[in-house]
Design a protein around this motif. Structure first.
Motif, PDB file in Angstrom:
ATOM      1  N   TYR A   1       7.487   5.667   3.131  1.00 35.56           N
ATOM      2  CA  TYR A   1       8.050   4.609   2.386  1.00 35.56           C
ATOM      3  C   TYR A   1       7.723   3.174   2.760  1.00 35.56           C
ATOM      4  N   LEU A   2       7.405   2.723   1.726  1.00 31.07           N
ATOM      5  CA  LEU A   2       7.038   1.020   1.941  1.00 31.07           C
ATOM      6  C   LEU A   2       7.602   0.082   0.924  1.00 31.07           C
ATOM      7  N   VAL A   3       8.643  -0.810   1.213  1.00 26.18           N
ATOM      8  CA  VAL A   3       9.200  -1.693   0.594  1.00 26.18           C
ATOM      9  C   VAL A   3       8.565  -3.003   1.101  1.00 26.18           C
ATOM     10  N   THR A   4       8.444  -3.752  -0.166  1.00 27.95           N
ATOM     11  CA  THR A   4       7.710  -4.753   0.093  1.00 27.95           C
ATOM     12  C   THR A   4       7.857  -6.290  -0.912  1.00 27.95           C
ATOM     13  N   GLN A   5       7.598  -7.354  -0.725  1.00 24.80           N
ATOM     14  CA  GLN A   5       7.665  -8.278  -1.555  1.00 24.80           C
ATOM     15  C   GLN A   5       6.313  -8.760  -2.184  1.00 24.80           C
ATOM     16  N   MET A   6       6.409  -9.218  -3.478  1.00 25.26           N
ATOM     17  CA  MET A   6       5.189  -9.693  -4.265  1.00 25.26           C
ATOM     18  C   MET A   6       4.458 -10.670  -3.453  1.00 25.26           C
ATOM     19  N   GLY A   7       3.205 -10.313  -3.397  1.00 25.09           N
ATOM     20  CA  GLY A   7       2.456 -11.564  -2.630  1.00 25.09           C
ATOM     21  C   GLY A   7       1.882 -11.004  -1.379  1.00 25.09           C
TER      22      GLY A   7
ATOM     23  N   GLN B   1      -0.025   7.751  -8.189  1.00 27.04           N
ATOM     24  CA  GLN B   1       1.021   8.915  -8.998  1.00 27.04           C
ATOM     25  C   GLN B   1       1.951   7.709  -9.610  1.00 27.04           C
ATOM     26  N   ASP B   2       1.767   7.515 -10.877  1.00 24.66           N
ATOM     27  CA  ASP B   2       3.017   6.374 -11.292  1.00 24.66           C
ATOM     28  C   ASP B   2       3.987   7.234 -11.796  1.00 24.66           C
ATOM     29  N   SER B   3       5.140   6.449 -12.441  1.00 23.52           N
ATOM     30  CA  SER B   3       6.455   6.917 -12.488  1.00 23.52           C
ATOM     31  C   SER B   3       6.540   7.971 -13.357  1.00 23.52           C
TER      32      SER B   3
ATOM     33  N   ASP C   1       2.128  -2.567  -8.766  1.00 27.79           N
ATOM     34  CA  ASP C   1       1.462  -1.733  -7.887  1.00 27.79           C
ATOM     35  C   ASP C   1       2.503  -0.448  -7.322  1.00 27.79           C
ATOM     36  N   SER C   2       3.796  -0.769  -7.740  1.00 24.46           N
ATOM     37  CA  SER C   2       4.856   0.176  -7.078  1.00 24.46           C
ATOM     38  C   SER C   2       4.395   1.589  -7.676  1.00 24.46           C
ATOM     39  N   ALA C   3       4.270   2.451  -6.973  1.00 29.15           N
ATOM     40  CA  ALA C   3       3.727   3.937  -7.259  1.00 29.15           C
ATOM     41  C   ALA C   3       3.871   4.577  -5.971  1.00 29.15           C
TER      42      ALA C   3
END
Lengths: 116, 113
Positions: free
Chosen positions: A10-16, A37-39, A85-87
């Motif tokens: 898992y990778l959670v990050t902010q825009m930019g 793989q998209d939603s 880019d969230s996927a």
């Protein structure tokens, strides 16, 4: 003994931000891939690498860059992350067999990227 | 690029029932692959088909490479709870290079108790 492994899960990050996902395979394969793989669970190929040469480059933004230090690794670098880019990103590998190639690709467990 | 039309999109069945799904395309392929994806995991290769008309089994799973080379079918006999997941057909991607795969949109298999 995991055949294709990815980190992180898992990778959670902010825009930019700029981030990297690592992939390693211990199958002795000479071709590696990245899929998105998209939603809606649709899988789409992004890149493939064979003998350190990029042989497929789908219409992916140049913010995405695969880097392969050796045959067993194909890392994905993403610059200036955007919400879209969230996927889930999957690494895969296969054994190349002549001009027809090997179609049997083996996938890693995936990295879920969330951009906030 | 070519498109793989997979159906049905989802299936609600009872344990013990047989399952059938298929994948069609307007393009001709030399290879058809079937994958299964469990929640939170990567796709796992179930069956690979390399010859038109080929019928291949893997336990309770049987897949066929269509004679026209434009379609493939996957059957699951006597379904059990662990068969739940998303099943994908895949074929060689023709956008460039020789090794990429293009995937169908998947069949969600749901087994009702």
């Amino acid at each position: 003994d995991t055949a294709v492994s990815q980190t992180p899960k898992y990778l959670v990050t902010q825009m930019g931000n700029d981030k990297s996902i690592k992939c390693e395979q211990n199958l002795g394969h000479d071709t590696m891939y990245w899929y998105k793989q998209d939603s809606k669970k649709f899988l789409k190929i992004m890149f493939s690498y064979n003998n350190k040469e990029l042989i497929i480059n789908e219409t992916v933004p140049n913010r995405f860059s695969p880097k392969s230090p050796d045959k067993a690794h194909l890392n994905l670098h993403i610059n200036s992350l955007e919400l879209g880019d969230s996927a889930v990103y999957f690494c895969a590998s296969s054994r190349h067999e002549g001009t027809s190639g090997s179609r049997e690709q083996y996938f890693g467990p995936g990295t879920r990227l969330t951009v906030t | 690029g070519q498109q793989l039309n997979q159906s049905p999109q989802s299936m609600f069945i009872q344990e013990g029932e047989d399952v059938s799904m298929n994948c069609t395309s307007s393009s001709i392929f030399n290879t058809w692959l079937w994958y299964k994806q469990d929640p939170g995991e990567g796709p796992v290769l179930l069956i690979a088909l390399y010859k038109a008309g080929e019928l291949t089994s893997n336990g309770r799973l049987t897949a066929q490479f269509g004679i026209t080379r434009k379609d493939s079918f996957l059957n699951i006999s006597a379904s059990i709870p662990s068969d739940v997941g998303i099943y994908f057909c895949a074929a060689p991607y023709s956008g460039g290079g020789a090794d990429g795969l293009t995937f169908g949109k998947g069949t969600h298999l749901i087994i009702q108790p």
